[in-house]
Design a protein around this motif. Structure first.
Motif, mmCIF file in Angstrom:
data_model
loop_
_atom_site.group_PDB
_atom_site.id
_atom_site.type_symbol
_atom_site.label_atom_id
_atom_site.label_comp_id
_atom_site.label_asym_id
_atom_site.label_seq_id
_atom_site.Cartn_x
_atom_site.Cartn_y
_atom_site.Cartn_z
ATOM 1 N N TRP A 337 -7.200 1.804 3.208
ATOM 2 C CA TRP A 337 -6.108 0.820 3.140
ATOM 3 C C TRP A 337 -4.753 1.514 3.093
ATOM 4 N N VAL A 338 -4.571 2.423 2.145
ATOM 5 C CA VAL A 338 -3.266 3.073 1.983
ATOM 6 C C VAL A 338 -3.312 4.578 2.195
ATOM 7 N N GLY A 339 -4.504 5.154 2.430
ATOM 8 C CA GLY A 339 -4.572 6.570 2.755
ATOM 9 C C GLY A 339 -5.314 7.378 1.705
ATOM 10 N N PRO A 340 -5.843 8.545 2.112
ATOM 11 C CA PRO A 340 -6.633 9.370 1.177
ATOM 12 C C PRO A 340 -5.837 9.891 -0.014
ATOM 13 N N ASN A 341 -4.518 9.973 0.115
ATOM 14 C CA ASN A 341 -3.713 10.448 -1.022
ATOM 15 C C ASN A 341 -3.759 9.506 -2.214
ATOM 16 N N TYR A 342 -4.205 8.254 -1.980
ATOM 17 C CA TYR A 342 -4.194 7.255 -3.052
ATOM 18 C C TYR A 342 -5.574 7.037 -3.671
ATOM 19 N N VAL A 343 -6.577 7.809 -3.230
ATOM 20 C CA VAL A 343 -7.906 7.706 -3.823
ATOM 21 C C VAL A 343 -7.888 8.022 -5.325
ATOM 22 N N PRO A 344 -7.054 8.970 -5.826
ATOM 23 C CA PRO A 344 -7.021 9.217 -7.279
ATOM 24 C C PRO A 344 -6.624 7.998 -8.117
ATOM 25 N N ALA A 345 -6.108 6.939 -7.477
ATOM 26 C CA ALA A 345 -5.772 5.731 -8.231
ATOM 27 C C ALA A 345 -6.994 4.865 -8.504
ATOM 28 N N ALA A 346 -8.176 5.210 -7.920
ATOM 29 C CA ALA A 346 -9.367 4.377 -8.059
ATOM 30 C C ALA A 346 -9.816 4.200 -9.508
ATOM 31 N N PRO A 347 -9.865 5.256 -10.342
ATOM 32 C CA PRO A 347 -10.280 5.036 -11.742
ATOM 33 C C PRO A 347 -9.367 4.053 -12.482
ATOM 34 N N ALA A 348 -8.057 4.170 -12.281
ATOM 35 C CA ALA A 348 -7.137 3.235 -12.937
ATOM 36 C C ALA A 348 -7.371 1.813 -12.441
ATOM 37 N N LEU A 349 -7.627 1.654 -11.133
ATOM 38 C CA LEU A 349 -7.890 0.320 -10.581
ATOM 39 C C LEU A 349 -9.132 -0.296 -11.215
#
Length: 518
Positions: A337-349
């Protein structure tokens, strides 16, 4: 006379159902707008400027605390259908009050603008104008005009107001996409946002004068006793409003306090998904609240208990059906959706989605407490959440980094929603923990057994591309929902059908939030 009364009630029910459906549609358009604009904004502006955009919006949301719940008091006043002269005095009084709030807000914004660029870590020639433009969009240029939108909703002119809001959502998406595609800058996007917001709110003014006969503004008719009455009515709502802002809106500020600016961009994406998830789930409240109020007015404790248990279970059905795909496939969704750089936001989500799910029974109990006249209990809980959430978020963030901000929200939810409100509500309404657990398992166990194996595949197949993930997630959610629906006992299915047919007399209150996506 009986036939005329029946026709009037039927028309009112149809109007309520239409308003509720339009509200869902409008909010759905808002969700899709955000989903389309966020990747475009990140791609066009870059991570740093997207973080600055999110941080500025988050900080400016705190200015709404100056409003202090007055919109809720104005909604109640308008919903009471006062006569023309009293309505005009009320509008004039509220407009004068709001102009004073704006004057105070301008002083606050001026003070903030001096140190904001250095605190945000952004160039002053960008950060300071952005602060003032978005401040105009969210506060000092639009706040007085929102009185007319609330007036329309209060007088049950919801459908035209929502159609107008949806039109401006689509207008903003089209214009913003065109601007960002042609490498437009962040300040131009802010001016565009402000222009669309002004067009939308001026439209509410025009509709109010067209639909409210004889509406006029007379500044000299400001009613001081009426102004004091508005402030008294707004007091309890102000504490709840403060808590709702602290629980989510201030999270980017907390991120910036302990982490680099780039972390704000990561968290902003997770937060936007969680906000839309939670707000969509809350759409059941306008349907439930009148029934709770009627049972409380009759002092029918059996009906209140039944509604609380059943509604808590039903509210978690869409939460589980929508939440499971996100929990199991958050990494793939963010990557495509927004790019691989934003995968680290998955735990917070995932943590934020869990917090939203756990807060749903509290919403039902809080509505029951409010309809029973126990407003102080809700205010105390909101105050506790306001104090606990930022402290817990900062402590967790220093220990585990970015997910710690979300863990602070989850901590506040567990302590306040699951312990304080849940336990006090269970005691007041004489509900046992076993009755909650039995009702929840009866509803959700069949759906979980059917949907979990399929949804687990999203971790392997759904990550191939975004459309594939959506198809698998949609199929799993559909299976879960059908299993829950057909697993309902006959009495609960009948009550659910009755709720759907009756609609929500006060559904317009949930539609009074700002519509144009920021």
């Amino acid at each position: 006379m009986a036939a005329a009364l029946a026709r009037e009630l039927l028309m009112a029910a149809r109007s309520a159902v239409s308003a509720t459906l339009i509200s869902y549609l409008s909010y759905g358009v808002g969700i899709l707008s955000s989903a389309l604009l966020i990747p475009l904004t990140i791609q066009a502006l870059g991570d740093s400027q997207f973080a600055l955009w999110s941080l500025t919006l988050s900080g400016l949301s705190l200015l709404s605390l100056l409003e202090g719940g007055l919109a809720t008091a104005w909604m109640r006043f308008a919903s009471a259908a006062p006569d023309g002269e009293r309505l005009q005095r009320g509008l004039t009084t509220m407009l004068g009050t709001y102009l004073r709030v704006v004057a105070v807000g301008l002083l606050v914004l001026t003070a903030i603008s001096f140190f904001y660029p250095a605190w945000a870590g952004a160039p002053a020639e960008v950060a300071r104008p952005l602060l003032w433009i978005l401040g105009a969009r969210l506060f000092y240029a639009t706040l007085p005009l929102t009185l007319f939108r609330v007036l329309l909703h209060g007088l049950h002119h919801t459908v035209p107001a929502q159609i107008w809001a949806t039109f401006h959502q689509l207008l903003y998406v089209g214009l913003a996409a065109a601007w960002l595609t042609h490498s437009g800058g962040i300040l131009g996007l802010a001016w565009l946002n402000l222009g669309v917001a002004l067009s939308e709110n001026l439209g509410y003014v025009w509709m109010a004068y067209r639909r409210v006969p004889g509406l006029r503004l007379f500044p000299w008719q400001r009613d001081l006793p009426m102004a004091r009455e508005f402030h008294v009515q707004a007091a309890a709502g102000a504490v709840v409003q403060l808590a709702s802002l602290v629980l989510l809106k201030t999270d980017p500020i907390l991120v910036k306090a302990v982490l680099p600016l780039q972390a704000v961009a990561l968290y902003a994406v997770a937060l936007k998904v969680a906000e839309n998830y939670l707000m969509f789930l809350k759409q059941f409240l306008p349907v439930l609240t009148p029934r709770l109020g009627a049972a409380a007015a009759r002092r029918d404790m059996d009906a209140l208990r039944r509604l609380i248990i059943q509604s808590s279970g039903w509210a978690t059905v869409p939460a589980m059906a929508l939440g499971l795909p996100f929990w199991l496939g958050a990494e793939g969704l963010l990557e495509h959706w927004v790019g691989p750089n934003y995968v680290p936001a998955a735990p917070a989500l995932k943590i934020l989605l869990l917090s939203g799910l756990l807060s749903l029974p509290q919403m039902v109990i809080s509505s029951a407490l409010a309809m029973s006249g126990l407003l102080a209990a809700n205010a105390r809980a909101a105050l506790l959440a306001t104090l606990l959430n930022p402290i817990a978020s900062l402590l967790w963030a220093r220990a585990v980094g970015l997910p710690g901000i979300a863990l602070g929200t989850l901590t506040a939810t567990l302590v306040v929603d699951c312990l304080v409100v849940f336990r006090s509500g269970s005691r007041i309404f004489e509900l046992s923990l076993w009755s909650w657990a039995k009702a929840w398992l009866r509803l959700h166990l069949p759906g979980l057994l059917l949907a979990l194996p399929l949804l687990a595949l999203t971790r392997h197949w759904g990550g191939l591309h975004l459309l594939n993930w959506c198809l698998w997630a949609g199929l799993g959610a559909l299976l879960y929902g059908l299993a829950v629906l057909f697993g309902l006992p006959a009495k609960e299915r009948a009550l659910l059908k009755d709720l759907r047919k009756r609609g929500a007399p006060d559904a317009t209150s949930s539609a009074s939030a700002e519509a144009t996506p920021a």
